[in-house]
Design a protein around this motif. Structure first.
Motif, mmCIF file in Angstrom:
data_model
loop_
_atom_site.group_PDB
_atom_site.id
_atom_site.type_symbol
_atom_site.label_atom_id
_atom_site.label_comp_id
_atom_site.label_asym_id
_atom_site.label_seq_id
_atom_site.Cartn_x
_atom_site.Cartn_y
_atom_site.Cartn_z
ATOM 1 N N THR A 38 0.860 -1.066 -0.295
ATOM 2 C CA THR A 38 0.110 -0.010 -0.433
ATOM 3 C C THR A 38 0.861 1.420 0.061
ATOM 4 O OG1 THR A 38 -1.750 -1.101 1.252
ATOM 5 C CG2 THR A 38 -1.846 1.615 1.379
ATOM 6 N N TRP A 39 0.524 2.666 -0.850
ATOM 7 C CA TRP A 39 1.248 3.783 -0.548
ATOM 8 C C TRP A 39 0.153 4.862 -0.031
ATOM 9 C CZ3 TRP A 39 6.411 3.765 -2.875
ATOM 10 C CH2 TRP A 39 5.987 2.955 -3.211
ATOM 11 N N LEU A 40 0.715 5.150 0.864
ATOM 12 C CA LEU A 40 0.025 6.052 1.710
ATOM 13 C C LEU A 40 0.189 7.458 1.169
ATOM 14 C CD1 LEU A 40 0.066 4.324 4.511
ATOM 15 C CD2 LEU A 40 -1.760 4.199 3.781
ATOM 16 N N THR A 52 -5.029 9.034 0.249
ATOM 17 C CA THR A 52 -5.025 8.925 -0.188
ATOM 18 C C THR A 52 -4.383 7.319 0.019
ATOM 19 O OG1 THR A 52 -5.714 10.052 -1.845
ATOM 20 C CG2 THR A 52 -5.356 8.292 -2.697
ATOM 21 N N ALA A 53 -5.513 6.219 0.422
ATOM 22 C CA ALA A 53 -4.559 4.793 0.391
ATOM 23 C C ALA A 53 -4.674 4.215 -0.906
ATOM 24 C CB ALA A 53 -4.940 3.936 1.477
ATOM 25 N N ARG A 54 -3.794 3.396 -1.514
ATOM 26 C CA ARG A 54 -3.693 2.929 -3.119
ATOM 27 C C ARG A 54 -2.831 1.704 -2.645
ATOM 28 N NH1 ARG A 54 -1.868 7.834 -4.386
ATOM 29 N NH2 ARG A 54 -3.630 8.834 -5.930
ATOM 30 N N THR A 55 -3.881 0.763 -2.262
ATOM 31 C CA THR A 55 -3.595 -0.909 -2.417
ATOM 32 C C THR A 55 -3.165 -1.458 -3.430
ATOM 33 O OG1 THR A 55 -4.754 -1.328 -0.245
ATOM 34 C CG2 THR A 55 -4.150 -3.554 -1.423
ATOM 35 N N PRO A 121 3.427 -6.526 10.998
ATOM 36 C CA PRO A 121 3.037 -6.152 12.435
ATOM 37 C C PRO A 121 4.646 -5.588 11.970
ATOM 38 C CG PRO A 121 1.827 -7.968 12.143
ATOM 39 C CD PRO A 121 2.634 -7.719 10.785
ATOM 40 N N ALA A 122 5.136 -5.970 11.623
ATOM 41 C CA ALA A 122 6.890 -5.790 11.482
ATOM 42 C C ALA A 122 7.329 -3.886 11.501
ATOM 43 C CB ALA A 122 8.110 -6.526 11.110
ATOM 44 N N SER A 123 6.685 -3.660 11.116
ATOM 45 C CA SER A 123 7.337 -2.568 10.710
ATOM 46 C C SER A 123 5.562 -1.202 10.536
ATOM 47 C CB SER A 123 7.056 -2.128 8.810
ATOM 48 O OG SER A 123 6.016 -2.320 8.365
ATOM 49 N N ILE A 124 4.555 -1.504 11.833
ATOM 50 C CA ILE A 124 3.209 -1.284 11.783
ATOM 51 C C ILE A 124 4.270 -0.205 12.424
ATOM 52 C CG2 ILE A 124 2.225 -2.331 13.861
ATOM 53 C CD1 ILE A 124 -0.640 -1.817 11.915
ATOM 54 N N GLU A 125 4.746 -0.204 13.547
ATOM 55 C CA GLU A 125 5.647 1.312 14.379
ATOM 56 C C GLU A 125 5.246 2.279 13.668
ATOM 57 O OE1 GLU A 125 6.070 0.539 18.868
ATOM 58 O OE2 GLU A 125 4.845 -1.544 18.434
ATOM 59 N N ASN A 126 6.027 1.850 12.647
ATOM 60 C CA ASN A 126 7.275 2.816 12.122
ATOM 61 C C ASN A 126 6.492 3.289 11.023
ATOM 62 O OD1 ASN A 126 9.099 3.770 11.311
ATOM 63 N ND2 ASN A 126 9.917 2.741 9.728
ATOM 64 N N VAL A 127 5.368 3.060 10.925
ATOM 65 C CA VAL A 127 4.542 3.444 9.325
ATOM 66 C C VAL A 127 3.401 4.760 10.868
ATOM 67 C CG1 VAL A 127 2.874 2.697 7.959
ATOM 68 C CG2 VAL A 127 4.253 1.719 7.903
ATOM 69 N N GLN A 139 4.097 20.920 8.663
ATOM 70 C CA GLN A 139 5.261 20.611 7.278
ATOM 71 C C GLN A 139 3.708 20.480 6.398
ATOM 72 O OE1 GLN A 139 7.277 17.216 7.579
ATOM 73 N NE2 GLN A 139 7.302 16.999 5.644
ATOM 74 N N ALA A 140 4.390 21.752 5.190
ATOM 75 C CA ALA A 140 3.205 21.760 4.049
ATOM 76 C C ALA A 140 4.048 20.336 3.270
ATOM 77 C CB ALA A 140 3.763 23.228 3.500
ATOM 78 N N GLY A 141 3.121 20.496 2.056
ATOM 79 C CA GLY A 141 3.063 20.101 1.009
ATOM 80 C C GLY A 141 2.772 18.415 1.169
ATOM 81 N N SER A 142 3.210 17.869 1.084
ATOM 82 C CA SER A 142 3.187 16.005 1.111
ATOM 83 C C SER A 142 3.863 14.358 0.841
ATOM 84 C CB SER A 142 2.075 15.789 -0.640
ATOM 85 O OG SER A 142 3.476 14.988 -1.362
ATOM 86 N N THR A 143 3.237 13.996 1.755
ATOM 87 C CA THR A 143 4.408 12.018 1.907
ATOM 88 C C THR A 143 4.119 12.278 1.868
ATOM 89 O OG1 THR A 143 5.537 11.463 3.839
ATOM 90 C CG2 THR A 143 3.979 12.321 4.105
ATOM 91 N N THR A 144 4.958 10.346 1.039
ATOM 92 C CA THR A 144 4.419 8.973 0.720
ATOM 93 C C THR A 144 4.966 7.982 1.548
ATOM 94 O OG1 THR A 144 4.451 10.055 -1.482
ATOM 95 C CG2 THR A 144 3.872 7.856 -1.577
ATOM 96 N N ILE A 145 4.080 6.949 1.882
ATOM 97 C CA ILE A 145 4.792 5.803 3.220
ATOM 98 C C ILE A 145 4.242 5.070 2.540
ATOM 99 C CG2 ILE A 145 5.072 5.262 5.425
ATOM 100 C CD1 ILE A 145 3.630 7.684 6.464
ATOM 101 N N PHE A 146 5.457 3.790 1.962
ATOM 102 C CA PHE A 146 5.481 2.502 1.620
ATOM 103 C C PHE A 146 5.052 1.154 3.253
ATOM 104 C CE2 PHE A 146 6.852 -1.570 0.479
ATOM 105 C CZ PHE A 146 6.170 -1.688 -0.938
#
Length: 192
Positions: A38-40, A52-55, A121-127, A139-146
């Motif tokens: 998923t790209w958040l 926007t969450a793209r699975t 579960p290995a990366s959920i806290e980080n995400v 912060q202005a703009g946008s960010t994308t999280i994998f």
């Protein structure tokens, strides 16, 4: 099938293409569908932060898109894995199997609006931490999280299998380009 100098028949060629399609496209697609990535994308606007969450299958082909306006918070929950007794035909057996845990990221908007995404579960806290940091900052703009549902199955196995899909697409695309160029060249040679 004996090796000979004869050209394969139409049925043999068709069977070869079907088998390659199943191995290079269908199997990797099913693998990355069961453990998708998923790209958040969080974007700050005048009204607040929108998400926007793209699975995706194959890491880049979206099959489910969820949108949340005015994100209030990002939370997560986990279902623990462990060793459980295997069930067969509706009954417990004497065998035990390892069951991976599951993580769920919940992006809460205003009112009843939310999106839920499966995350390892290995990366959920980080995400969740990265998402909350952006939502709470100015912060202005946008960010994308994998994020990925399962690193072992979806990430490693799905990643390797998706390379077969890429190879399939590139190979058939180059073959098509070559066919078009050969036809075009023969038309030019015949016309002069």
């Amino acid at each position: 099938m004996p090796i000979s100098g004869k050209r394969p028949k139409l049925g043999e060629m068709l069977l070869q293409h079907v088998i390659v399609f199943l191995i290079c496209v269908v199997f990797p697609g099913a693998t990355t569908l069961m453990a998708p990535s998923t790209w958040l994308t969080f974007q700050r606007g005048e009204a607040g932060v929108n998400c926007t969450a793209r699975t995706c299958m194959f890491f880049v082909v979206p099959f489910k898109v969820q949108r949340v306006q005015q994100v209030a918070e990002v939370t997560f929950s986990e279902r623990e894995g462990g060793i459980k007794r295997q069930r067969k035909y509706g009954r417990d057996t004497n065998k035990y199997v390892h069951v991976d845990g599951e993580g769920f990221l919940r992006i809460q908007g205003t009112g009843e609006q939310f999106a839920e995404v499966s995350v390892s579960p290995a990366s959920i806290e980080n995400v969740a931490g990265k998402a909350n940091d952006f939502v709470k900052s100015n912060q202005a703009g946008s960010t994308t999280i994998f994020a990925i549902a399962n690193w072992k199955f979806g990430g490693l196995m799905g990643g390797v299998l998706s390379m077969f899909t890429l190879l399939y697409v590139v190979g058939y695309s180059l073959s098509l380009v070559k066919l078009v160029l050969v036809r075009f060249r023969s038309l030019l040679a015949g016309g002069t």
